[in-house]
Write a protein that holds these residues in place. Structure first.
Motif, mmCIF file in Angstrom:
data_model
loop_
_atom_site.group_PDB
_atom_site.id
_atom_site.type_symbol
_atom_site.label_atom_id
_atom_site.label_comp_id
_atom_site.label_asym_id
_atom_site.label_seq_id
_atom_site.Cartn_x
_atom_site.Cartn_y
_atom_site.Cartn_z
ATOM 1 N N ARG A 1 -5.457 -1.117 -2.263
ATOM 2 C CA ARG A 1 -4.678 -0.319 -1.300
ATOM 3 C C ARG A 1 -4.404 -1.141 -0.034
ATOM 4 O O ARG A 1 -3.301 -1.100 0.522
ATOM 5 N N THR B 1 -0.680 -2.465 1.395
ATOM 6 C CA THR B 1 -0.232 -2.198 2.769
ATOM 7 C C THR B 1 0.181 -3.485 3.470
ATOM 8 O O THR B 1 1.241 -3.551 4.106
ATOM 9 N N ASP C 1 -7.302 -1.079 8.974
ATOM 10 C CA ASP C 1 -6.799 -0.228 10.057
ATOM 11 C C ASP C 1 -6.494 -1.064 11.298
ATOM 12 O O ASP C 1 -5.456 -0.877 11.951
ATOM 13 N N ALA D 1 1.905 1.296 8.369
ATOM 14 C CA ALA D 1 1.277 2.582 8.053
ATOM 15 C C ALA D 1 0.128 2.335 7.078
ATOM 16 O O ALA D 1 0.327 1.715 6.035
ATOM 17 N N TRP D 2 -1.054 2.820 7.433
ATOM 18 C CA TRP D 2 -2.246 2.627 6.597
ATOM 19 C C TRP D 2 -2.831 3.982 6.256
ATOM 20 O O TRP D 2 -3.223 4.739 7.144
ATOM 21 N N THR D 3 -2.867 4.278 4.965
ATOM 22 C CA THR D 3 -3.434 5.530 4.484
ATOM 23 C C THR D 3 -4.597 5.206 3.546
ATOM 24 O O THR D 3 -4.390 4.896 2.364
ATOM 25 N N PRO D 4 -5.816 5.219 4.049
ATOM 26 C CA PRO D 4 -6.957 4.866 3.203
ATOM 27 C C PRO D 4 -7.265 5.964 2.194
ATOM 28 O O PRO D 4 -6.943 7.134 2.427
ATOM 29 N N GLU E 1 -9.156 8.774 0.739
ATOM 30 C CA GLU E 1 -10.147 9.688 1.314
ATOM 31 C C GLU E 1 -11.431 9.742 0.485
ATOM 32 O O GLU E 1 -12.530 9.846 1.034
ATOM 33 N N CYS F 1 -13.548 6.868 1.390
ATOM 34 C CA CYS F 1 -14.138 7.079 2.719
ATOM 35 C C CYS F 1 -15.329 8.026 2.630
ATOM 36 O O CYS F 1 -16.382 7.789 3.246
ATOM 37 N N TRP G 1 -11.999 10.087 6.782
ATOM 38 C CA TRP G 1 -11.480 8.890 7.434
ATOM 39 C C TRP G 1 -11.711 8.898 8.943
ATOM 40 O O TRP G 1 -12.267 7.926 9.484
#
Length: 224
Positions: free
Chosen positions: A21, A25, A152, A161-164, A166, A169, A187
């Motif tokens: 991921r 990114t 991040d 744009a960073w969407t880890p 979940e 996390c 997150w």
């Protein structure tokens, strides 16, 4: 498969997913290395230095796992060097002439080394870490935390744009930060636990946040 082996396999898969991921990114970042000269989020390092530092973390964790359990009880004595005063002291450095794609190859290679060591080292092995000897699964989860939070930092500096993930996390929070209150989604809670952001229910990070299970080799809480 026993419990230790299952935990190691699951943690290696989680690390690989987080790294994939992250790399997806970062492929949207500018291609030239000089475009990575911006500061990385809250850090005093550039985005290029932060990428090198993340690769170095993953490499160092793999190296610790490669040693026979308990034989030395110290860090593997690679030489670390910083390329400027205030920069991160690393063993791993990326060639700037290779640009973004070279940096991503370095990150992917170091991440693959760690995932491979997690899968192949004896699952019950406990390798040296400054906060206590840790299993292969533990090193994989620490590598995942480093990847999540430093991506991040990089995304902030590179305007991405960073969407880890979940679920990842939540898993690392439960394993590495069991005492952190769960007052928000995983997150933002992880960002709080690593000293990067306030929690909606807790305006300041807990004492020692940002150092729990951190890389053993340097830097105060908000420097990496």
């Amino acid at each position: 498969m026993d419990d230790h082996s299952r935990a190691a396999a699951d943690a290696a898969e989680l690390l690989e997913g987080v790294l994939a991921r992250s790399l997806d990114t970062l492929r949207a970042a500018p291609a030239a290395a000089d475009a990575w000269a911006a500061k990385a989020g809250p850090l005093e390092w550039t985005c290029w230095e932060t990428g090198e530092h993340l690769a170095d973390d993953l490499f160092a964790y793999a190296a610790q796992l490669a040693e026979p359990a308990g034989e030395f009880g110290t860090e593997v004595p690679f030489r670390w060097s910083a390329e400027r005063a205030g920069g991160p002291a690393n063993t791993v450095h990326a060639d700037p002439s290779a640009g973004r794609d070279g940096m991503l190859r370095v990150l992917a290679s170091c991440g693959a080394l760690l995932a491979s060591m997690v899968r192949t080292a004896p699952a019950e092995r406990r390798a040296h870490h400054v906060f206590g000897a840790t299993t292969p699964a533990g090193f994989a989860l620490m590598g995942a935390v480093e990847t999540l939070v430093h991506t991040d930092d990089l995304a902030a500096g590179l305007h991405l744009a960073w969407t880890p993930p979940e679920e990842a996390c939540a898993t690392v929070l439960a394993a590495l930060f069991p005492d952190v209150p769960r007052t928000a989604a995983p997150w933002p809670t992880l960002l709080w636990a690593t000293g990067r952001a306030p929690s909606p229910a807790a305006p300041a990070a807990p004492a020692g946040a940002g150092t729990t299970r951190r890389d053993p080799r340097r830097r105060p809480a908000r420097s990496g």
